[in-house]
Design a protein around this motif. Structure first.
Motif, PDB file in Angstrom:
ATOM      1  N   LYS A 187       0.817  -1.206   0.000  1.00 53.05           N
ATOM      2  CA  LYS A 187       0.000   0.000   0.000  1.00 53.05           C
ATOM      3  C   LYS A 187       0.860   1.269   0.000  1.00 53.05           C
ATOM      4  O   LYS A 187       0.464   2.285  -0.566  1.00 53.05           O
ATOM      5  N   ALA A 188       2.025   1.199   0.623  1.00 50.71           N
ATOM      6  CA  ALA A 188       2.899   2.368   0.695  1.00 50.71           C
ATOM      7  C   ALA A 188       3.410   2.791  -0.671  1.00 50.71           C
ATOM      8  O   ALA A 188       3.828   3.936  -0.862  1.00 50.71           O
ATOM      9  N   ASP A 189       3.365   1.883  -1.635  1.00 51.00           N
ATOM     10  CA  ASP A 189       3.872   2.169  -2.973  1.00 51.00           C
ATOM     11  C   ASP A 189       2.738   2.232  -4.002  1.00 51.00           C
ATOM     12  O   ASP A 189       2.944   1.975  -5.184  1.00 51.00           O
ATOM     13  N   LYS A 190       1.559   2.598  -3.546  1.00 52.64           N
ATOM     14  CA  LYS A 190       0.387   2.529  -4.421  1.00 52.64           C
ATOM     15  C   LYS A 190       0.510   3.392  -5.666  1.00 52.64           C
ATOM     16  O   LYS A 190       0.022   3.022  -6.742  1.00 52.64           O
ATOM     17  N   SER A 191       1.176   4.546  -5.565  1.00 51.68           N
ATOM     18  CA  SER A 191       1.327   5.388  -6.756  1.00 51.68           C
ATOM     19  C   SER A 191       2.180   4.688  -7.818  1.00 51.68           C
ATOM     20  O   SER A 191       1.916   4.809  -9.022  1.00 51.68           O
ATOM     21  N   THR A 192       3.183   3.928  -7.363  1.00 51.48           N
ATOM     22  CA  THR A 192       4.010   3.165  -8.303  1.00 51.48           C
ATOM     23  C   THR A 192       3.181   2.104  -9.016  1.00 51.48           C
ATOM     24  O   THR A 192       3.283   1.927 -10.232  1.00 51.48           O
ATOM     25  N   TRP A 193       2.339   1.401  -8.263  1.00 45.64           N
ATOM     26  CA  TRP A 193       1.523   0.343  -8.869  1.00 45.64           C
ATOM     27  C   TRP A 193       0.525   0.922  -9.871  1.00 45.64           C
ATOM     28  O   TRP A 193       0.245   0.297 -10.900  1.00 45.64           O
ATOM     29  N   ILE A 194      -0.004   2.096  -9.574  1.00 45.13           N
ATOM     30  CA  ILE A 194      -0.950   2.738 -10.495  1.00 45.13           C
ATOM     31  C   ILE A 194      -0.265   3.038 -11.823  1.00 45.13           C
ATOM     32  O   ILE A 194      -0.796   2.753 -12.901  1.00 45.13           O
ATOM     33  N   TRP A 195       0.947   3.619 -11.753  1.00 41.81           N
ATOM     34  CA  TRP A 195       1.672   3.944 -12.976  1.00 41.81           C
ATOM     35  C   TRP A 195       2.064   2.693 -13.745  1.00 41.81           C
ATOM     36  O   TRP A 195       1.993   2.658 -14.983  1.00 41.81           O
ATOM     37  N   LEU A 196       2.478   1.646 -13.028  1.00 41.51           N
ATOM     38  CA  LEU A 196       2.859   0.403 -13.694  1.00 41.51           C
ATOM     39  C   LEU A 196       1.653  -0.237 -14.392  1.00 41.51           C
ATOM     40  O   LEU A 196       1.768  -0.714 -15.524  1.00 41.51           O
TER      41      LEU A 196
END
Length: 209
Positions: A187-196
């Protein structure tokens, strides 16, 4: 601050756009292949896709493991670190996030371009870029933590894990932070997952349209 580090996000975005601009290989289809094509040959055509998905999954897992150990890592234009993280995956390699970024980028190239000279060229550029970024980070950490970082470096490789040798001066800090759970790290890296996810959709659309 080195401009390369400051604009690293824009550079990665430019590489992503460049990758999308290159005509890729389509998904293998029995209908588009000669009837004499054997099952083994047909399977081999899928190998780049299988490898890309495996590499992507491993790179994502590595990123989550890294996020279990670190706090809110730097996303802006400047380096910042309250403490030197030497526990968790950072006790095995010093730059798991850069290694993860490289693996994800190569997996995208394999998925889109297969085994080609474009994939080799893209991989070479990406690897060099991430190595330079890691050197910039090493330079900052050495200035910031001095002997503590030097001793950690002497016992911990940058990217390829091996059995550590020598002293582990960072061990004094090994228990100074409680690791996040797997879910918390994700969850802490949610912005990364969205872009990926957004880029994966673009890659798939690029291949089928």
């Amino acid at each position: 601050m080195n401009r390369l580090y400051t604009f690293r996000g824009y550079i990665l975005a430019a590489l992503a756009i460049l990758l999308l601009s290159i005509p890729g290989v389509g998904f293998p289809s029995r209908q588009t292949l000669d009837q004499s094509t054997s099952s083994v040959t047909y399977f081999m055509l899928w190998v780049p896709f299988i490898l890309s998905e495996t590499l992507f999954l491993l790179s994502v897992l590595l990123r989550i493991q890294a996020r279990r150990s670190i706090g809110e890592h730097t996303r802006g234009s400047t380096h910042d670190a309250d403490q030197l993280v030497t526990w968790g995956v950072y006790s095995k390699i010093r730059h798991p996030l850069y290694l993860s970024n490289t693996g994800i980028g190569i997996s995208f190239a394999l998925f889109h371009l297969g085994f080609s000279w474009e994939t080799i060229l893209f991989t070479a550029v990406l690897v060099m870029f991430e190595i330079v970024l890691s050197r910039l980070e090493d330079r900052y950490l050495e200035t910031r933590f001095q002997d503590l970082w030097r001793n950690w470096k002497s016992a911990t490789p940058a990217f390829v894990p091996y059995k550590s040798r020598g002293s582990r001066s960072g061990s004094a800090n090994d228990n100074s932070s409680t690791p996040r759970s797997f879910i918390q790290s994700f969850k802490a890296d949610k912005s990364t997952w969205i872009w990926l996810c957004f880029f994966i959709v673009l890659l798939v659309l690029r291949k089928i349209l």
